[in-house]
Enzyme design. Structure first.
Site, PDB file in Angstrom:
ATOM      1  N   THR A  26       0.941  -0.983   0.221  1.00  0.00           N
ATOM      2  CA  THR A  26       0.246   0.186  -0.088  1.00  0.00           C
ATOM      3  C   THR A  26       0.868   1.372  -0.072  1.00  0.00           C
ATOM      4  O   THR A  26       2.185   1.086   0.183  1.00  0.00           O
ATOM      5  CB  THR A  26      -0.886  -0.014   1.192  1.00  0.00           C
ATOM      6  OG1 THR A  26      -0.199   0.213   2.459  1.00  0.00           O
ATOM      7  CG2 THR A  26      -1.741  -1.256   1.342  1.00  0.00           C
TER       8      THR A  26
ATOM      9  N   ALA B 149       3.219  -1.107   4.907  1.00  0.00           N
ATOM     10  CA  ALA B 149       2.520   0.257   5.325  1.00  0.00           C
ATOM     11  C   ALA B 149       3.446   1.291   5.318  1.00  0.00           C
ATOM     12  O   ALA B 149       4.633   1.021   5.947  1.00  0.00           O
ATOM     13  CB  ALA B 149       1.903   0.080   6.626  1.00  0.00           C
TER      14      ALA B 149
ATOM     15  N   ILE C 228       7.330  -2.091   7.099  1.00  0.00           N
ATOM     16  CA  ILE C 228       7.495  -0.644   7.064  1.00  0.00           C
ATOM     17  C   ILE C 228       8.087  -0.357   5.843  1.00  0.00           C
ATOM     18  O   ILE C 228       9.097  -0.713   5.532  1.00  0.00           O
ATOM     19  CB  ILE C 228       8.339  -0.287   8.286  1.00  0.00           C
ATOM     20  CG1 ILE C 228       7.677  -0.776   9.614  1.00  0.00           C
ATOM     21  CG2 ILE C 228       8.348   1.420   8.381  1.00  0.00           C
ATOM     22  CD1 ILE C 228       6.370  -0.391  10.001  1.00  0.00           C
ATOM     23  N   LYS C 229       7.224   0.658   5.040  1.00  0.00           N
ATOM     24  CA  LYS C 229       7.833   1.101   3.976  1.00  0.00           C
ATOM     25  C   LYS C 229       8.346   2.590   4.126  1.00  0.00           C
ATOM     26  O   LYS C 229       7.771   3.269   4.648  1.00  0.00           O
ATOM     27  CB  LYS C 229       6.649   1.106   3.001  1.00  0.00           C
ATOM     28  CG  LYS C 229       7.019   1.226   1.484  1.00  0.00           C
ATOM     29  CD  LYS C 229       5.430   1.114   0.618  1.00  0.00           C
ATOM     30  CE  LYS C 229       5.753   1.097  -0.769  1.00  0.00           C
ATOM     31  NZ  LYS C 229       4.413   1.139  -1.554  1.00  0.00           N
ATOM     32  N   VAL C 230       9.638   2.629   3.742  1.00  0.00           N
ATOM     33  CA  VAL C 230      10.438   4.114   3.898  1.00  0.00           C
ATOM     34  C   VAL C 230      10.645   4.346   2.388  1.00  0.00           C
ATOM     35  O   VAL C 230      11.263   3.727   1.602  1.00  0.00           O
ATOM     36  CB  VAL C 230      11.523   3.903   4.830  1.00  0.00           C
ATOM     37  CG1 VAL C 230      10.995   3.327   6.006  1.00  0.00           C
ATOM     38  CG2 VAL C 230      12.503   2.957   4.396  1.00  0.00           C
TER      39      VAL C 230
END
Length: 217
Positions: free
Chosen positions: A27, A56, A82-84
């Protein structure tokens, strides 16, 4: 090759998960906005639909802010990734989170050098954007080839997650190159099942079967 779906539409995710072929979900803030639901609640719902990683994305731009947001997001479920963004602070955050055993997807990658840095930061996934690369006059699949070569040269464990996929050819080329994962919109994934000759073949078989007057059940 693993298949992730790029959407926050829980109905679409459930539909694809029912096939048994879905390995994860990605997402981003744009997809969350389209879903029109609370970010935390929809992420929790998605995590319950699939066993694999659910990316996310943080929205803070500084390392400290990213870490604070990541702390909230990774409490949602064990399969949250975790998306960075691929920035200096993003990679600092990646290094810190993966050091704590948290999955991290480094996104918005547009060069092999960026992918190299993400791997050195311990990223679980690197997300090169092939469609957007194509839009800007480059060959997105050449980027995937370069990253695959570099990662193989140094035995990096970071998985290549091909993103910004627009059509089935992107999926096919990703598989040929040896990408670890693709993430695509629901329509693209569903389109992979379809072929005009398959449809014609089914029609022909059913027409011939009807002539026999038989039933199986």
């Amino acid at each position: 090759m693993k298949f992730f779906v790029d959407t926050a539409d829980t109905a679409e995710i459930a539909d694809l998960a029912a096939t048994g072929l879905l390995d994860g979900v990605t997402t981003n803030p744009t997809l969350i906005a389209k879903a029109g639901k609370d970010f935390i609640e929809v992420t929790k719902e998605i995590c319950g639909l699939v066993d694999g990683p659910v990316s996310a994305e943080v929205v803070a731009l500084d390392h400290e802010g990213m870490m604070r947001e990541a702390e909230v997001l990774r409490k949602i479920a064990d399969n949250v990734c975790i998306k960075v963004p691929l920035t200096v602070d993003g990679l600092k955050t990646c290094k810190a989170l993966t050091g704590e055993g948290t999955m991290v997807n480094v996104t918005l990658c547009f060069s092999a050098n960026q992918a190299l840095l993400a791997a050195k930061a311990g990223a679980t996934f690197i997300s090169p954007f092939v469609g957007r690369h194509d839009d800007n006059g480059f060959d997105g699949m050449d980027l995937i080839r370069d990253i695959r070569l570099i990662y193989d040269n140094y035995a990096f464990e970071t998985q290549i997650l091909v993103a910004s996929i627009r059509h089935g050819v992107h999926v096919l080329e990703s598989a040929r190159i040896g990408a670890d994962v693709i993430t695509a919109p629901p329509a693209v994934i569903k389109g992979l099942f379809k072929h005009v000759l398959t449809d014609k073949g089914i029609e022909g078989f059913l027409a011939d079967w009807a002539k026999t007057g038989q039933k199986i059940v």
